[in-house]
Motif scaffolding. Sequence first.
Motif, PDB file in Angstrom:
ATOM      1  N   ALA A 218       0.681  -1.209   0.061  1.00  0.00           N
ATOM      2  CA  ALA A 218       0.023   0.081  -0.073  1.00  0.00           C
ATOM      3  C   ALA A 218       0.996   1.087   0.075  1.00  0.00           C
ATOM      4  N   ASP A 219       1.979   1.163   0.980  1.00  0.00           N
ATOM      5  CA  ASP A 219       2.743   2.587   0.726  1.00  0.00           C
ATOM      6  C   ASP A 219       3.861   2.476  -0.215  1.00  0.00           C
ATOM      7  N   GLY A 220       4.150   1.618  -1.084  1.00  0.00           N
ATOM      8  CA  GLY A 220       5.012   1.516  -2.233  1.00  0.00           C
ATOM      9  C   GLY A 220       6.324   1.775  -1.478  1.00  0.00           C
ATOM     10  N   ASP A 221       6.535   0.910  -0.431  1.00  0.00           N
ATOM     11  CA  ASP A 221       8.180   1.107   0.035  1.00  0.00           C
ATOM     12  C   ASP A 221       8.951  -0.112  -0.363  1.00  0.00           C
ATOM     13  N   GLY A 222       8.331  -1.157  -1.285  1.00  0.00           N
ATOM     14  CA  GLY A 222       9.020  -2.504  -1.698  1.00  0.00           C
ATOM     15  C   GLY A 222       8.864  -3.468  -0.616  1.00  0.00           C
ATOM     16  N   ILE A 223       8.018  -3.437   0.263  1.00  0.00           N
ATOM     17  CA  ILE A 223       7.730  -4.395   1.287  1.00  0.00           C
ATOM     18  C   ILE A 223       6.278  -4.696   1.214  1.00  0.00           C
ATOM     19  N   GLU A 224       5.862  -5.956   1.271  1.00  0.00           N
ATOM     20  CA  GLU A 224       4.601  -6.298   0.884  1.00  0.00           C
ATOM     21  C   GLU A 224       3.888  -5.998   2.374  1.00  0.00           C
ATOM     22  N   ASP A 225       2.484  -5.612   2.379  1.00  0.00           N
ATOM     23  CA  ASP A 225       1.948  -5.211   3.455  1.00  0.00           C
ATOM     24  C   ASP A 225       2.033  -6.403   4.616  1.00  0.00           C
ATOM     25  N   SER A 226       2.011  -7.713   4.160  1.00  0.00           N
ATOM     26  CA  SER A 226       1.834  -8.714   5.274  1.00  0.00           C
ATOM     27  C   SER A 226       3.360  -8.871   6.036  1.00  0.00           C
ATOM     28  N   LYS A 227       4.133  -8.425   5.429  1.00  0.00           N
ATOM     29  CA  LYS A 227       5.353  -8.309   5.976  1.00  0.00           C
ATOM     30  C   LYS A 227       5.986  -6.918   6.523  1.00  0.00           C
ATOM     31  N   ASP A 228       4.849  -5.960   6.496  1.00  0.00           N
ATOM     32  CA  ASP A 228       5.445  -4.397   6.660  1.00  0.00           C
ATOM     33  C   ASP A 228       4.705  -4.167   7.937  1.00  0.00           C
ATOM     34  N   SER A 229       5.553  -3.725   8.966  1.00  0.00           N
ATOM     35  CA  SER A 229       5.098  -3.247  10.064  1.00  0.00           C
ATOM     36  C   SER A 229       4.231  -2.096  10.066  1.00  0.00           C
ATOM     37  N   CYS A 230       4.560  -1.038   9.239  1.00  0.00           N
ATOM     38  CA  CYS A 230       3.894   0.157   8.832  1.00  0.00           C
ATOM     39  C   CYS A 230       3.238   0.110   7.432  1.00  0.00           C
TER      40      CYS A 230
END
Length: 447
Positions: A218-230
Amino acid sequence: MKHLSKLLVVALLFVGFNSMQAQDENNPWQVQFGVNAIDVYPTGDVSSFGNEFFNATDHWNILPSISFIGVSRSIGDGFSIGARGSLNKISKFGDDAVDDLSHYALDGTIKYNFIKRETVIDPFIEIGGGYTWVDEIGAGTVNGGLGFNVWFTENIGLTLQSNYKHAFEDYGVKHFQHLAGLSVKFGGTDTDGDGVYDKDDACPEVAGLEAFNGCPDADGDGIEDSKDSCPNEAGSMEMNGCPDADGDGIADKDDACPNEAGTAALAGCPDADGDGVADKDDECPSEAGPSANNGCPWPDKDGDSVLDKDDACPDVAGTVANNGCPEVTEEVQKQLNDYAKTILFDTGKATLKTETVSVFVDIIKILREYPQAKFTVEGHTDSRGSAKLNQSLSEKRANSVRDFLIKEGISADRLTAIGYGEDKPIATNNTSAGRAQNRRTEINLIK
Protein backbone atom coordinates in the motif's frame (compact mmCIF):
# COMPACT_ATOMS: atom_id res chain seq x y z
CA MET A 1 -13.14 -56.65 -31.67
CA LYS A 2 -15.49 -54.17 -33.33
CA HIS A 3 -17.53 -53.88 -30.15
CA LEU A 4 -14.37 -53.66 -28.05
CA SER A 5 -13.07 -50.71 -30.07
CA LYS A 6 -16.37 -48.88 -29.76
CA LEU A 7 -16.37 -49.49 -26.01
CA LEU A 8 -12.82 -48.06 -25.72
CA VAL A 9 -13.80 -44.93 -27.63
CA VAL A 10 -16.83 -44.32 -25.45
CA ALA A 11 -14.73 -44.88 -22.30
CA LEU A 12 -12.08 -42.41 -23.43
CA LEU A 13 -14.65 -39.78 -24.31
CA PHE A 14 -16.36 -40.27 -20.97
CA VAL A 15 -13.04 -39.79 -19.18
CA GLY A 16 -12.29 -36.75 -21.33
CA PHE A 17 -15.48 -34.93 -20.34
CA ASN A 18 -16.21 -36.21 -16.82
CA SER A 19 -12.88 -36.76 -15.08
CA MET A 20 -11.64 -33.21 -15.47
CA GLN A 21 -11.77 -32.18 -11.83
CA ALA A 22 -8.31 -31.28 -10.67
CA GLN A 23 -7.06 -27.76 -11.32
CA ASP A 24 -3.44 -27.25 -10.37
CA GLU A 25 -2.31 -25.01 -13.24
CA ASN A 26 -3.36 -21.56 -14.38
CA ASN A 27 -5.65 -21.52 -17.42
CA PRO A 28 -6.39 -25.24 -17.25
CA TRP A 29 -8.60 -25.29 -20.36
CA GLN A 30 -7.15 -25.39 -23.87
CA VAL A 31 -9.16 -25.18 -27.09
CA GLN A 32 -7.53 -26.01 -30.46
CA PHE A 33 -8.87 -25.52 -33.96
CA GLY A 34 -7.26 -25.59 -37.39
CA VAL A 35 -6.58 -27.87 -40.35
CA ASN A 36 -5.65 -31.53 -40.42
CA ALA A 37 -3.91 -33.61 -43.09
CA ILE A 38 -4.58 -37.33 -43.54
CA ASP A 39 -1.83 -39.56 -44.94
CA VAL A 40 -2.78 -43.19 -45.54
CA TYR A 41 0.57 -44.11 -47.10
CA PRO A 42 2.36 -46.44 -46.38
CA THR A 43 0.07 -49.21 -45.28
CA GLY A 44 2.31 -52.12 -44.43
CA ASP A 45 5.99 -51.35 -44.86
CA VAL A 46 6.93 -49.96 -41.45
CA SER A 47 10.45 -49.15 -42.61
CA SER A 48 9.15 -46.50 -44.99
CA PHE A 49 7.12 -44.56 -42.39
CA GLY A 50 9.81 -42.00 -41.78
CA ASN A 51 10.45 -41.26 -45.43
CA GLU A 52 6.83 -40.83 -46.22
CA PHE A 53 6.25 -38.64 -43.17
CA PHE A 54 8.88 -36.09 -44.12
CA ASN A 55 9.00 -36.30 -47.91
CA ALA A 56 5.69 -37.49 -49.31
CA THR A 57 3.43 -34.56 -48.59
CA ASP A 58 1.94 -35.22 -52.00
CA HIS A 59 0.11 -38.10 -50.31
CA TRP A 60 -1.56 -35.78 -47.85
CA ASN A 61 -5.29 -35.11 -47.92
CA ILE A 62 -6.17 -31.60 -46.76
CA LEU A 63 -9.55 -29.91 -46.52
CA PRO A 64 -8.94 -26.17 -47.05
CA SER A 65 -10.99 -25.01 -44.06
CA ILE A 66 -11.14 -25.44 -40.33
CA SER A 67 -11.23 -29.21 -40.13
CA PHE A 68 -10.57 -30.10 -36.50
CA ILE A 69 -11.45 -28.80 -33.08
CA GLY A 70 -10.26 -30.09 -29.74
CA VAL A 71 -10.66 -29.28 -26.08
CA SER A 72 -8.62 -30.45 -23.10
CA ARG A 73 -8.17 -29.69 -19.47
CA SER A 74 -5.15 -29.98 -17.22
CA ILE A 75 -5.41 -32.52 -14.41
CA GLY A 76 -2.04 -31.69 -12.88
CA ASP A 77 1.60 -32.77 -13.05
CA GLY A 78 1.76 -32.03 -16.78
CA PHE A 79 -1.17 -34.26 -17.75
CA SER A 80 -4.26 -33.16 -19.66
CA ILE A 81 -7.33 -35.11 -20.77
CA GLY A 82 -9.56 -34.08 -23.65
CA ALA A 83 -11.46 -34.83 -26.82
CA ARG A 84 -10.97 -33.92 -30.48
CA GLY A 85 -13.17 -34.12 -33.55
CA SER A 86 -11.99 -33.85 -37.16
CA LEU A 87 -13.27 -34.17 -40.71
CA ASN A 88 -11.57 -34.47 -44.11
CA LYS A 89 -11.92 -35.66 -47.71
CA ILE A 90 -9.78 -38.55 -48.94
CA SER A 91 -8.76 -38.26 -52.56
CA LYS A 92 -5.26 -39.78 -52.24
CA PHE A 93 -5.23 -43.28 -50.89
CA GLY A 94 -1.49 -43.96 -50.93
CA ASP A 95 -0.45 -43.97 -54.59
CA ASP A 96 -4.03 -44.43 -55.71
CA ALA A 97 -6.48 -41.69 -56.57
CA VAL A 98 -9.99 -42.20 -55.29
CA ASP A 99 -13.23 -40.35 -55.39
CA ASP A 100 -13.62 -38.04 -52.51
CA LEU A 101 -14.25 -40.23 -49.51
CA SER A 102 -15.60 -38.65 -46.40
CA HIS A 103 -13.42 -38.91 -43.29
CA TYR A 104 -14.68 -38.30 -39.77
CA ALA A 105 -12.90 -38.99 -36.48
CA LEU A 106 -13.72 -38.55 -32.83
CA ASP A 107 -10.87 -39.16 -30.40
CA GLY A 108 -10.24 -39.10 -26.68
CA THR A 109 -6.78 -37.85 -25.68
CA ILE A 110 -4.36 -38.07 -22.80
CA LYS A 111 -1.53 -35.55 -23.18
CA TYR A 112 1.67 -35.07 -21.24
CA ASN A 113 3.58 -31.77 -21.43
CA PHE A 114 7.28 -32.22 -20.76
CA ILE A 115 7.83 -28.69 -19.40
CA LYS A 116 5.70 -27.90 -16.35
CA ARG A 117 6.14 -24.15 -16.35
CA GLU A 118 5.41 -21.23 -18.61
CA THR A 119 7.60 -21.44 -21.70
CA VAL A 120 7.41 -20.34 -25.37
CA ILE A 121 8.15 -23.78 -26.83
CA ASP A 122 5.94 -26.35 -25.12
CA PRO A 123 6.55 -29.97 -26.37
CA PHE A 124 4.17 -32.80 -25.53
CA ILE A 125 3.35 -36.43 -26.18
CA GLU A 126 -0.18 -37.72 -26.68
CA ILE A 127 -1.90 -41.09 -26.53
CA GLY A 128 -5.53 -42.01 -26.81
CA GLY A 129 -8.14 -43.80 -28.83
CA GLY A 130 -11.12 -43.06 -30.97
CA TYR A 131 -13.31 -43.99 -33.80
CA THR A 132 -12.75 -43.10 -37.45
CA TRP A 133 -15.26 -43.32 -40.29
CA VAL A 134 -14.06 -43.44 -43.91
CA ASP A 135 -16.96 -43.27 -46.32
CA GLU A 136 -19.29 -44.49 -43.55
CA ILE A 137 -17.09 -47.48 -42.69
CA GLY A 138 -16.05 -47.07 -39.06
CA ALA A 139 -13.23 -48.61 -37.08
CA GLY A 140 -11.77 -48.06 -33.65
CA THR A 141 -8.21 -46.76 -33.41
CA VAL A 142 -5.51 -46.48 -30.82
CA ASN A 143 -3.48 -43.31 -31.26
CA GLY A 144 -0.06 -41.97 -30.39
CA GLY A 145 1.49 -38.66 -31.30
CA LEU A 146 4.07 -35.95 -30.74
CA GLY A 147 3.68 -32.19 -30.97
CA PHE A 148 4.50 -28.84 -29.54
CA ASN A 149 2.86 -25.51 -28.80
CA VAL A 150 4.45 -22.18 -29.60
CA TRP A 151 2.92 -19.57 -27.27
CA PHE A 152 2.75 -16.03 -28.62
CA THR A 153 1.13 -14.77 -25.39
CA GLU A 154 0.15 -16.37 -22.14
CA ASN A 155 -3.11 -17.55 -23.69
CA ILE A 156 -2.69 -17.80 -27.49
CA GLY A 157 -0.33 -20.01 -29.45
CA LEU A 158 0.28 -22.22 -32.46
CA THR A 159 0.01 -26.02 -32.17
CA LEU A 160 1.75 -28.46 -34.54
CA GLN A 161 1.16 -32.18 -34.03
CA SER A 162 1.42 -35.53 -35.78
CA ASN A 163 -0.45 -38.68 -34.70
CA TYR A 164 -0.30 -42.25 -35.87
CA LYS A 165 -3.74 -43.90 -35.68
CA HIS A 166 -3.77 -47.69 -35.70
CA ALA A 167 -7.10 -49.35 -36.62
CA PHE A 168 -8.29 -52.39 -34.66
CA GLU A 169 -10.29 -53.97 -37.46
CA ASP A 170 -8.68 -55.43 -40.56
CA TYR A 171 -10.86 -53.25 -42.75
CA GLY A 172 -9.85 -50.16 -40.83
CA VAL A 173 -7.49 -47.61 -42.32
CA LYS A 174 -4.12 -47.13 -40.63
CA HIS A 175 -2.92 -43.61 -41.19
CA PHE A 176 -1.11 -40.48 -40.00
CA GLN A 177 -3.05 -37.39 -39.05
CA HIS A 178 -1.11 -34.11 -38.98
CA LEU A 179 -2.61 -31.10 -37.19
CA ALA A 180 -1.83 -27.40 -37.36
CA GLY A 181 -3.93 -24.78 -35.68
CA LEU A 182 -4.41 -22.11 -33.07
CA SER A 183 -4.63 -22.91 -29.37
CA VAL A 184 -6.31 -20.78 -26.76
CA LYS A 185 -5.82 -21.34 -23.04
CA PHE A 186 -8.35 -20.02 -20.53
CA GLY A 187 -10.10 -20.74 -17.26
CA GLY A 188 -7.65 -19.21 -14.84
CA THR A 189 -9.28 -17.33 -11.94
CA ASP A 190 -8.04 -13.91 -10.85
CA THR A 191 -10.55 -12.79 -8.22
CA ASP A 192 -8.86 -9.50 -7.38
CA GLY A 193 -7.94 -8.66 -11.00
CA ASP A 194 -4.29 -7.99 -10.25
CA GLY A 195 -2.94 -10.17 -13.04
CA VAL A 196 -1.85 -12.94 -10.67
CA TYR A 197 -4.03 -16.04 -10.85
CA ASP A 198 -5.61 -17.19 -7.61
CA LYS A 199 -3.61 -20.41 -7.74
CA ASP A 200 -0.38 -18.43 -7.39
CA ASP A 201 -1.86 -15.45 -5.53
CA ALA A 202 -0.93 -15.35 -1.84
CA CYS A 203 -3.59 -12.64 -1.43
CA PRO A 204 -6.29 -13.71 -3.92
CA GLU A 205 -8.94 -11.27 -2.69
CA VAL A 206 -6.74 -8.17 -2.47
CA ALA A 207 -5.15 -6.64 -5.57
CA GLY A 208 -1.38 -6.73 -5.35
CA LEU A 209 1.85 -7.02 -7.28
CA GLU A 210 3.32 -9.94 -9.16
CA ALA A 211 6.62 -9.36 -7.37
CA PHE A 212 4.87 -10.14 -4.08
CA ASN A 213 2.87 -13.13 -5.36
CA GLY A 214 -0.23 -10.98 -5.71
CA CYS A 215 -0.02 -9.30 -2.30
CA PRO A 216 -0.29 -5.51 -1.97
CA ASP A 217 2.27 -2.89 -0.98
CA ALA A 218 0.00 0.00 0.00
CA ASP A 219 2.75 2.50 0.83
CA GLY A 220 4.97 1.59 -2.14
CA ASP A 221 8.11 1.06 -0.06
CA GLY A 222 8.98 -2.27 -1.66
CA ILE A 223 7.81 -4.33 1.31
CA GLU A 224 4.58 -6.24 0.99
CA ASP A 225 1.91 -5.30 3.51
CA SER A 226 1.90 -8.67 5.27
CA LYS A 227 5.58 -8.19 6.17
CA ASP A 228 5.35 -4.42 6.65
CA SER A 229 5.04 -3.26 10.26
CA CYS A 230 3.82 0.11 8.94
CA PRO A 231 1.84 -0.80 5.78
CA ASN A 232 0.45 2.73 5.33
CA GLU A 233 3.73 4.63 5.83
CA ALA A 234 6.71 4.21 3.53
CA GLY A 235 9.77 3.00 5.40
CA SER A 236 12.93 0.98 5.01
CA MET A 237 13.72 -2.71 5.02
CA GLU A 238 15.89 -2.20 8.12
CA MET A 239 12.89 -0.80 9.98
CA ASN A 240 10.54 -3.56 8.71
CA GLY A 241 8.82 -1.05 6.46
CA CYS A 242 8.49 1.73 9.05
CA PRO A 243 9.90 5.29 8.81
CA ASP A 244 12.66 6.59 11.08
CA ALA A 245 12.48 10.39 10.78
CA ASP A 246 15.38 11.20 13.13
CA GLY A 247 17.63 8.38 11.86
CA ASP A 248 18.39 6.98 15.30
CA GLY A 249 17.66 3.39 14.30
CA ILE A 250 14.33 3.32 16.14
CA ALA A 251 11.14 3.21 14.07
CA ASP A 252 8.91 6.24 14.56
CA LYS A 253 6.08 4.04 15.84
CA ASP A 254 8.33 2.91 18.71
CA ASP A 255 10.13 6.25 19.16
CA ALA A 256 8.95 8.43 22.04
CA CYS A 257 10.89 11.31 20.44
CA PRO A 258 10.53 10.65 16.68
CA ASN A 259 12.02 14.00 15.62
CA GLU A 260 15.06 13.92 17.92
CA ALA A 261 17.77 11.30 17.64
CA GLY A 262 18.07 9.33 20.85
CA THR A 263 18.99 5.95 22.29
CA ALA A 264 17.15 2.64 22.39
CA ALA A 265 17.50 2.57 26.19
CA LEU A 266 15.37 5.73 26.40
CA ALA A 267 12.85 4.69 23.71
CA GLY A 268 14.51 6.92 21.12
CA CYS A 269 14.82 10.08 23.24
CA PRO A 270 18.04 12.08 23.78
CA ASP A 271 19.90 12.41 27.11
CA ALA A 272 22.22 15.42 26.92
CA ASP A 273 23.79 15.01 30.36
CA GLY A 274 24.07 11.22 30.14
CA ASP A 275 22.38 10.57 33.46
CA GLY A 276 19.94 7.99 32.11
CA VAL A 277 16.96 10.36 32.30
CA ALA A 278 15.52 11.46 28.94
CA ASP A 279 15.76 15.20 28.37
CA LYS A 280 11.99 15.46 28.10
CA ASP A 281 11.66 14.10 31.65
CA ASP A 282 14.82 15.68 33.06
CA GLU A 283 14.31 18.76 35.23
CA CYS A 284 18.06 19.41 34.95
CA PRO A 285 18.86 18.30 31.35
CA SER A 286 22.34 19.85 31.39
CA GLU A 287 23.34 18.54 34.83
CA ALA A 288 23.58 14.83 35.59
CA GLY A 289 21.37 13.57 38.36
CA PRO A 290 19.50 10.42 39.42
CA SER A 291 16.06 9.53 38.10
CA ALA A 292 14.79 9.45 41.69
CA ASN A 293 15.34 13.21 41.78
CA ASN A 294 13.96 13.81 38.24
CA GLY A 295 17.42 13.99 36.69
CA CYS A 296 18.76 16.63 39.09
CA PRO A 297 21.66 16.15 41.53
CA TRP A 298 20.74 15.71 45.18
CA PRO A 299 21.28 18.89 47.28
CA ASP A 300 23.55 19.20 50.34
CA LYS A 301 22.34 22.40 51.98
CA ASP A 302 24.69 22.26 54.97
CA GLY A 303 27.71 21.32 52.87
CA ASP A 304 28.76 18.46 55.09
CA SER A 305 29.15 15.99 52.19
CA VAL A 306 26.08 14.08 53.30
CA LEU A 307 23.27 14.54 50.74
CA ASP A 308 20.08 15.98 52.14
CA LYS A 309 18.20 12.78 51.32
CA ASP A 310 20.56 10.85 53.60
CA ASP A 311 21.26 13.67 56.09
CA ALA A 312 19.51 13.27 59.41
CA CYS A 313 20.41 16.92 60.06
CA PRO A 314 20.13 18.57 56.62
CA ASP A 315 20.29 22.10 58.05
CA VAL A 316 23.23 21.51 60.39
CA ALA A 317 26.69 20.47 59.22
CA GLY A 318 27.73 17.17 60.70
CA THR A 319 29.86 14.14 59.97
CA VAL A 320 29.38 11.28 57.55
CA ALA A 321 29.85 8.84 60.43
CA ASN A 322 26.95 10.45 62.30
CA ASN A 323 24.56 10.53 59.28
CA GLY A 324 25.21 14.20 58.62
CA CYS A 325 24.61 15.32 62.22
CA PRO A 326 27.20 16.96 64.46
CA GLU A 327 28.91 14.67 66.99
CA VAL A 328 28.96 15.37 70.71
CA THR A 329 32.61 15.71 71.62
CA GLU A 330 34.11 15.01 75.05
CA GLU A 331 34.49 18.75 75.52
CA VAL A 332 30.80 19.32 74.83
CA GLN A 333 29.87 16.41 77.09
CA LYS A 334 31.95 17.91 79.95
CA GLN A 335 30.39 21.32 79.41
CA LEU A 336 26.91 19.80 79.47
CA ASN A 337 27.56 18.10 82.81
CA ASP A 338 29.16 21.20 84.26
CA TYR A 339 25.82 22.89 83.70
CA ALA A 340 23.83 19.87 84.88
CA LYS A 341 25.67 19.72 88.20
CA THR A 342 24.45 23.21 89.03
CA ILE A 343 20.79 22.20 88.86
CA LEU A 344 19.37 22.67 92.36
CA PHE A 345 16.37 21.05 94.08
CA ASP A 346 14.50 21.89 97.23
CA THR A 347 15.94 19.94 100.15
CA GLY A 348 14.69 16.36 100.26
CA LYS A 349 12.39 17.02 97.29
CA ALA A 350 12.39 16.71 93.46
CA THR A 351 11.16 20.24 92.79
CA LEU A 352 13.54 22.57 90.97
CA LYS A 353 14.65 25.75 92.67
CA THR A 354 13.69 28.95 90.86
CA GLU A 355 17.25 30.17 90.46
CA THR A 356 18.13 26.96 88.57
CA VAL A 357 15.93 27.79 85.60
CA SER A 358 18.61 29.99 84.02
CA VAL A 359 20.96 26.99 83.89
CA PHE A 360 18.55 25.16 81.63
CA VAL A 361 18.93 27.84 78.94
CA ASP A 362 22.53 26.73 78.32
CA ILE A 363 21.66 23.03 78.54
CA ILE A 364 18.81 23.36 76.05
CA LYS A 365 21.03 25.31 73.65
CA ILE A 366 23.56 22.45 73.61
CA LEU A 367 20.89 19.79 73.16
CA ARG A 368 19.44 21.65 70.20
CA GLU A 369 22.84 21.78 68.49
CA TYR A 370 22.78 17.98 68.38
CA PRO A 371 19.20 17.21 67.33
CA GLN A 372 19.77 13.52 66.68
CA ALA A 373 21.75 12.76 69.83
CA LYS A 374 20.07 10.92 72.71
CA PHE A 375 20.89 11.40 76.38
CA THR A 376 20.31 9.91 79.79
CA VAL A 377 19.26 12.25 82.59
CA GLU A 378 20.82 10.70 85.70
CA GLY A 379 19.93 11.49 89.31
CA HIS A 380 22.42 10.89 92.20
CA THR A 381 22.22 11.42 96.00
CA ASP A 382 24.55 11.29 98.98
CA SER A 383 24.41 8.45 101.50
CA ARG A 384 22.43 10.16 104.21
CA GLY A 385 19.09 8.50 104.77
CA SER A 386 18.03 5.05 103.70
CA ALA A 387 19.19 3.64 100.38
CA LYS A 388 15.54 3.04 99.39
CA LEU A 389 14.59 6.68 99.95
CA ASN A 390 17.73 7.86 98.15
CA GLN A 391 16.93 5.64 95.14
CA SER A 392 13.39 6.98 94.95
CA LEU A 393 14.54 10.58 95.32
CA SER A 394 17.19 10.21 92.54
CA GLU A 395 14.60 8.79 90.13
CA LYS A 396 12.12 11.59 90.85
CA ARG A 397 14.78 14.30 90.42
CA ALA A 398 15.95 12.74 87.09
CA ASN A 399 12.37 12.69 85.83
CA SER A 400 11.81 16.25 87.02
CA VAL A 401 14.74 17.45 84.89
CA ARG A 402 13.57 15.33 81.90
CA ASP A 403 10.04 16.72 82.14
CA PHE A 404 11.33 20.29 82.21
CA LEU A 405 13.45 19.75 79.11
CA ILE A 406 10.55 18.13 77.26
CA LYS A 407 8.32 21.03 78.23
CA GLU A 408 10.93 23.36 76.66
CA GLY A 409 10.84 21.55 73.31
CA ILE A 410 13.36 18.74 73.55
CA SER A 411 11.90 15.56 71.98
CA ALA A 412 10.87 13.00 74.61
CA ASP A 413 12.40 10.13 72.63
CA ARG A 414 15.83 11.74 73.04
CA LEU A 415 15.76 11.67 76.86
CA THR A 416 15.79 8.77 79.31
CA ALA A 417 15.58 9.35 83.08
CA ILE A 418 17.56 7.07 85.40
CA GLY A 419 18.03 7.26 89.17
CA TYR A 420 21.15 5.76 90.77
CA GLY A 421 20.52 6.81 94.35
CA GLU A 422 23.72 6.70 96.42
CA ASP A 423 25.36 3.98 94.26
CA LYS A 424 27.70 6.18 92.17
CA PRO A 425 29.40 8.76 94.43
CA ILE A 426 32.14 10.92 92.97
CA ALA A 427 33.43 12.09 96.37
CA THR A 428 33.42 10.95 100.02
CA ASN A 429 30.16 11.04 101.92
CA ASN A 430 32.06 11.69 105.19
CA THR A 431 32.29 15.42 104.60
CA SER A 432 29.69 17.99 103.77
CA ALA A 433 31.72 19.07 100.72
CA GLY A 434 31.88 15.49 99.46
CA ARG A 435 28.19 14.91 100.03
CA ALA A 436 27.41 18.15 98.11
CA GLN A 437 29.30 16.80 95.10
CA ASN A 438 27.47 13.48 95.26
CA ARG A 439 24.08 15.24 95.23
CA ARG A 440 24.09 15.95 91.48
CA THR A 441 22.42 15.63 88.11
CA GLU A 442 24.26 14.36 84.99
CA ILE A 443 23.20 14.49 81.34
CA ASN A 444 25.22 11.90 79.39
CA LEU A 445 25.28 11.02 75.68
CA ILE A 446 23.91 7.60 74.80
CA LYS A 447 26.46 6.04 72.47
